[in-house]
Design a protein around this motif. Structure first.
Motif, PDB file in Angstrom:
ATOM      1  N   ARG A   1      -7.299 -25.952 -21.813  1.00 43.99           N
ATOM      2  CA  ARG A   1      -6.523 -27.119 -21.421  1.00 43.99           C
ATOM      3  C   ARG A   1      -7.396 -28.097 -20.633  1.00 43.99           C
ATOM      4  NH1 ARG A   1      -0.386 -25.586 -19.674  1.00 43.99           N
ATOM      5  NH2 ARG A   1       0.235 -24.848 -21.711  1.00 43.99           N
ATOM      6  N   THR A   2      -7.161 -29.359 -20.866  1.00 48.20           N
ATOM      7  CA  THR A   2      -7.883 -30.397 -20.147  1.00 48.20           C
ATOM      8  C   THR A   2      -6.862 -31.281 -19.441  1.00 48.20           C
ATOM      9  OG1 THR A   2      -9.301 -30.430 -22.062  1.00 48.20           O
ATOM     10  CG2 THR A   2      -9.729 -32.078 -20.396  1.00 48.20           C
ATOM     11  N   ILE A   3      -7.203 -31.729 -18.245  1.00 43.22           N
ATOM     12  CA  ILE A   3      -6.302 -32.638 -17.545  1.00 43.22           C
ATOM     13  C   ILE A   3      -6.862 -34.046 -17.641  1.00 43.22           C
ATOM     14  CG2 ILE A   3      -5.408 -33.302 -15.287  1.00 43.22           C
ATOM     15  CD1 ILE A   3      -5.235 -30.303 -14.663  1.00 43.22           C
ATOM     16  N   VAL A   4      -6.061 -34.973 -18.140  1.00 41.01           N
ATOM     17  CA  VAL A   4      -6.469 -36.371 -18.251  1.00 41.01           C
ATOM     18  C   VAL A   4      -5.722 -37.163 -17.178  1.00 41.01           C
ATOM     19  CG1 VAL A   4      -6.597 -38.393 -19.728  1.00 41.01           C
ATOM     20  CG2 VAL A   4      -6.791 -36.123 -20.712  1.00 41.01           C
ATOM     21  N   PRO A   5      -6.415 -37.620 -16.146  1.00 45.40           N
ATOM     22  CA  PRO A   5      -5.718 -38.434 -15.153  1.00 45.40           C
ATOM     23  C   PRO A   5      -5.691 -39.896 -15.574  1.00 45.40           C
ATOM     24  CG  PRO A   5      -7.923 -37.941 -14.385  1.00 45.40           C
ATOM     25  CD  PRO A   5      -7.822 -37.392 -15.784  1.00 45.40           C
ATOM     26  N   ILE A   6      -4.549 -40.533 -15.434  1.00 48.92           N
ATOM     27  CA  ILE A   6      -4.456 -41.983 -15.669  1.00 48.92           C
ATOM     28  C   ILE A   6      -4.009 -42.608 -14.365  1.00 48.92           C
ATOM     29  CG2 ILE A   6      -3.459 -43.805 -17.071  1.00 48.92           C
ATOM     30  CD1 ILE A   6      -2.814 -41.849 -19.190  1.00 48.92           C
TER      31      ILE A   6
ATOM     32  N   TYR B   1       3.264 -45.792  -4.695  1.00 54.40           N
ATOM     33  CA  TYR B   1       2.267 -46.772  -4.265  1.00 54.40           C
ATOM     34  C   TYR B   1       2.912 -48.108  -3.948  1.00 54.40           C
ATOM     35  CZ  TYR B   1      -0.853 -43.313  -6.198  1.00 54.40           C
ATOM     36  OH  TYR B   1      -1.502 -42.153  -6.445  1.00 54.40           O
ATOM     37  N   ASN B   2       4.112 -48.310  -4.453  1.00 53.89           N
ATOM     38  CA  ASN B   2       4.738 -49.628  -4.327  1.00 53.89           C
ATOM     39  C   ASN B   2       5.843 -49.664  -3.294  1.00 53.89           C
ATOM     40  OD1 ASN B   2       3.605 -51.574  -5.933  1.00 53.89           O
ATOM     41  ND2 ASN B   2       4.446 -50.697  -7.790  1.00 53.89           N
ATOM     42  N   HIS B   3       6.018 -48.573  -2.566  1.00 54.35           N
ATOM     43  CA  HIS B   3       7.177 -48.515  -1.668  1.00 54.35           C
ATOM     44  C   HIS B   3       6.988 -49.465  -0.480  1.00 54.35           C
ATOM     45  CE1 HIS B   3      10.529 -46.972   0.486  1.00 54.35           C
ATOM     46  NE2 HIS B   3       9.771 -46.776   1.539  1.00 54.35           N
TER      47      HIS B   3
ATOM     48  N   GLU C   1       0.975 -52.288 -12.437  1.00 55.80           N
ATOM     49  CA  GLU C   1       1.383 -51.625 -11.216  1.00 55.80           C
ATOM     50  C   GLU C   1       0.601 -50.332 -11.015  1.00 55.80           C
ATOM     51  OE1 GLU C   1       5.919 -51.736 -11.194  1.00 55.80           O
ATOM     52  OE2 GLU C   1       5.270 -52.028 -13.226  1.00 55.80           O
ATOM     53  N   PRO C   2       0.400 -49.937  -9.745  1.00 62.00           N
ATOM     54  CA  PRO C   2      -0.265 -48.663  -9.520  1.00 62.00           C
ATOM     55  C   PRO C   2       0.708 -47.502  -9.674  1.00 62.00           C
ATOM     56  CG  PRO C   2       0.101 -49.794  -7.443  1.00 62.00           C
ATOM     57  CD  PRO C   2       0.628 -50.679  -8.512  1.00 62.00           C
ATOM     58  N   GLU C   3       0.351 -46.540 -10.509  1.00 65.70           N
ATOM     59  CA  GLU C   3       1.106 -45.297 -10.632  1.00 65.70           C
ATOM     60  C   GLU C   3       0.167 -44.281 -11.240  1.00 65.70           C
ATOM     61  OE1 GLU C   3       2.462 -48.012 -12.660  1.00 65.70           O
ATOM     62  OE2 GLU C   3       0.899 -47.372 -14.015  1.00 65.70           O
ATOM     63  N   PHE C   4       0.494 -43.021 -11.090  1.00 69.12           N
ATOM     64  CA  PHE C   4      -0.458 -41.977 -11.470  1.00 69.12           C
ATOM     65  C   PHE C   4       0.182 -41.010 -12.454  1.00 69.12           C
ATOM     66  CE2 PHE C   4      -2.659 -37.913 -10.617  1.00 69.12           C
ATOM     67  CZ  PHE C   4      -3.914 -38.302 -11.010  1.00 69.12           C
ATOM     68  N   PHE C   5      -0.448 -40.842 -13.603  1.00 71.24           N
ATOM     69  CA  PHE C   5       0.023 -39.860 -14.583  1.00 71.24           C
ATOM     70  C   PHE C   5      -1.025 -38.769 -14.716  1.00 71.24           C
ATOM     71  CE2 PHE C   5       1.561 -44.001 -16.178  1.00 71.24           C
ATOM     72  CZ  PHE C   5       2.913 -43.785 -16.028  1.00 71.24           C
ATOM     73  N   LYS C   6      -0.572 -37.531 -14.698  1.00 72.68           N
ATOM     74  CA  LYS C   6      -1.481 -36.410 -14.927  1.00 72.68           C
ATOM     75  C   LYS C   6      -1.056 -35.779 -16.239  1.00 72.68           C
ATOM     76  CE  LYS C   6      -2.644 -32.547 -12.102  1.00 72.68           C
ATOM     77  NZ  LYS C   6      -2.333 -32.019 -10.772  1.00 72.68           N
TER      78      LYS C   6
END
Lengths: 394, 147
Positions: free
Chosen positions: A3-8, A39-41, A17-22
């Protein structure tokens, strides 16, 4: 297979907008997704409690720039729900005009961005070129390109001048041929078909289970639209159709949004032609104690506001639930099992708006502790216990 | 240094950083790239990575979660560079000045060269602001050479 983790993210060229997907991938297939927001709060609910009822309208407008009509619309409806008032008909019609014009601009914006995410920049440029005309209409009607500041509890702030109406109608008519061309180009394009058909399918039962709202639910065949289900403002005064599709893939989401744009144009034209005369504002001063809710159909789905008044000139509590909050969990149903190259368009498919969603943030500056629902419940119960002890109540 | 700055001004590439804004300024920046305003005629292009960018365009009122990431991004940027703050939130935090999650204005976190006010500023204002930056720097370079 490994398995590989791709961070976006959080800062990436995909979305503004800033947001994080793993994304966890096995080969090319996505097997797991984790979304981190926060990040936007900016604490708008708290800020709104510091401001008067009139000022809060502008505060909620800054929740999101794209839905800058939806939030004030829902908020003013919540305030008007506290005590029985009937908003004048002319104000109701003008509210519908502004809300529907915003829907046209929001759907065109999404269409352009969807093209951009697919690497199809022609669609991006055409859709945004068309959107400029709608922003011009907004500038004529309200004086602003964004953040229209048209709403206030009890009515609207500015009237539409009768001499502006022919120009606006002409401008709206002028975009219809280009929009028809864009619709044909998008719906018959083999490249777009190959990229979006049977991609990220949200089944009808999944849509119901995840409580999806707005175009995301309607693309899956769920007939759910606040404008039809509990008509507010002037939506019960004229005929219009609810657009639904069956398959629930990205292509259907696209079709729903494009066809809704045409419905919105029809509504705006009807309202401008049949604009009733009369006052535009109730000019009420005091708001009695009580609580009210307002829910409207934003371009992305149902937007819900709750306001509690304690008889002062400030809201005692203000709660916001934005549509993306309900649509975000549908990623679990749509993205698992798809390829990593389709992830971008599936993530964009629900038309996410993270600055709407982020209404609460819990942050520990020392560690990176993230509170779960059970933790929050425990904290809340402990606080009640402490208060009880302090007050000496058992 | 001056040769590098001169080269940078020919075609400034932009990286867009949203630090908790309401999307309006971000969309107006994207609007600048579309056919009506077409900022590419000045050689400006939206860069995908901060390591390719010459101008950092910052919007939003710097929420607590964004501040360390913003510093990191500024450090990763190749120098010399320019920083442009767009919108009322980025300038002074605007209506979020009392918010518990927006502790600092952006120019206390990273150095800012140009301020473009407005909520949101029109695309015309954004283009004018960036062109002013380019012109001023060119003039400065000329004066330096004359001395």
């Amino acid at each position: 297979m490994g398995r590989t983790i791709v961070p976006i993210g959080p800062y990436h060229p995909l979305q503004e907008e800033p947001e994080f997907f793993k994304l966890t991938v096995e080969g090319e297939t996505v097997v797991q997704i984790e979304v981190q927001v926060g990040y936007n709060h900016r604490g708008i609910e708290k800020l709104s409690e510091m401001k008067t009822f009139d000022q809060s309208t502008f505060a909620v407008e800054r929740i999101c720039g794209i839905c800058s009509t939806s939030h004030p619309f829902a908020y003013t409806q919540a305030v008007e729900d506290i005590f029985p008032v009937e908003v004048p008909m002319r104000a109701k019609f003008i509210r519908v005009i502004i809300a529907e014009t915003e829907r046209i601009h929001s759907h065109l914006l999404w269409l352009g961005l969807a093209g951009h995410f697919l690497g199809y920049n022609t669609v991006f440029m055409w859709a945004w070129k068309l959107r400029e005309e709608i922003l011009d209409v907004m500038e004529i009607l309200s004086g602003n390109r964004n953040n229209y500041a048209m709403f206030k509890p009890g009515g609207i702030r500015r009237d539409i001048k009768p001499e502006d109406i022919p120009g606006v109608l002409k401008k709206i008519d002028s975009i219809i041929p280009t929009l028809e061309m864009l619709k044909k180009a998008v719906m018959d394009d083999p490249v777009l078909h190959a990229r979006t058909k049977n991609i990220g399918i949200l089944k009808k039962e999944d849509a119901i289970n995840f409580c999806a709202v707005g175009p995301t639910a309607r693309a899956s065949g769920v007939k759910r639209d606040v404008r039809k289900d509990s008509p507010y403002a002037a939506y019960d005064q004229f005929p219009w159709e609810m657009i639904t599709c069956e398959a629930g893939d990205v292509f259907d989401k696209l079709v729903v949004r494009v066809l809704e744009t045409f419905e919105s144009i029809k509504m705006v034209k009807y309202c401008l032609n049949k604009l009733p005369d009369g006052p535009i504002d109730l000019n009420f001063k005091d708001i009695p104690p009580g609580e009210g809710i307002g829910h409207i159909e934003a371009p992305r789905g149902e937007c819900f506001h709750y306001v509690r008044s304690d008889g002062t000139n400030r809201p005692a509590r203000h709660k916001v639930r934005a549509p993306t909050f309900m649509n975000l969990p549908t990623y679990k149903a749509t993205i698992i099992g798809q390829t990593i190259s389709d992830a971008t368009i599936i993530l964009a498919g629900i038309d996410p708006c993270y600055c709407c969603t982020e209404r609460m943030g819990v942050l520990d500056t020392k560690g990176n502790r993230i509170y779960s629902g059970a933790d929050l419940l425990l904290l809340s119960q402990q606080k009640t216990e402490n208060i009880r002890k302090q007050m000496g109540v058992k | 240094m001056s040769v590098r700055v001169q080269a940078l001004l020919k075609s400034p590439w932009i990286f867009h950083l949203s630090t908790g804004s309401c999307n309006n300024c971000d969309i107006e920046i994207l609007d600048c790239l579309t056919p009506r305003f077409d900022v590419e005629r000045f050689g400006m292009l939206l860069a995908g990575s901060i390591r390719h960018a010459d101008v950092l365009v910052v919007t939003g009122s710097a929420s607590r979660k964004c501040i360390p990431r913003m510093k990191q991004i500024y450090e990763q940027m190749p120098k010399p560079c320019f920083v442009v703050a767009i919108g009322e939130c980025a300038l002074s935090r605007g209506m979020f000045i009392q918010s518990y999650n927006c502790p600092l204005p952006i120019d206390k976190i990273i150095p800012v060269d140009v301020y473009i006010p407005g909520c949101p500023p029109k695309p015309e204002a954004i283009i004018a602001g960036i062109m002013k930056l380019v012109k001023k720097t060119e003039e400065g370079l000329k004066n330096k050479q004359a001395v």
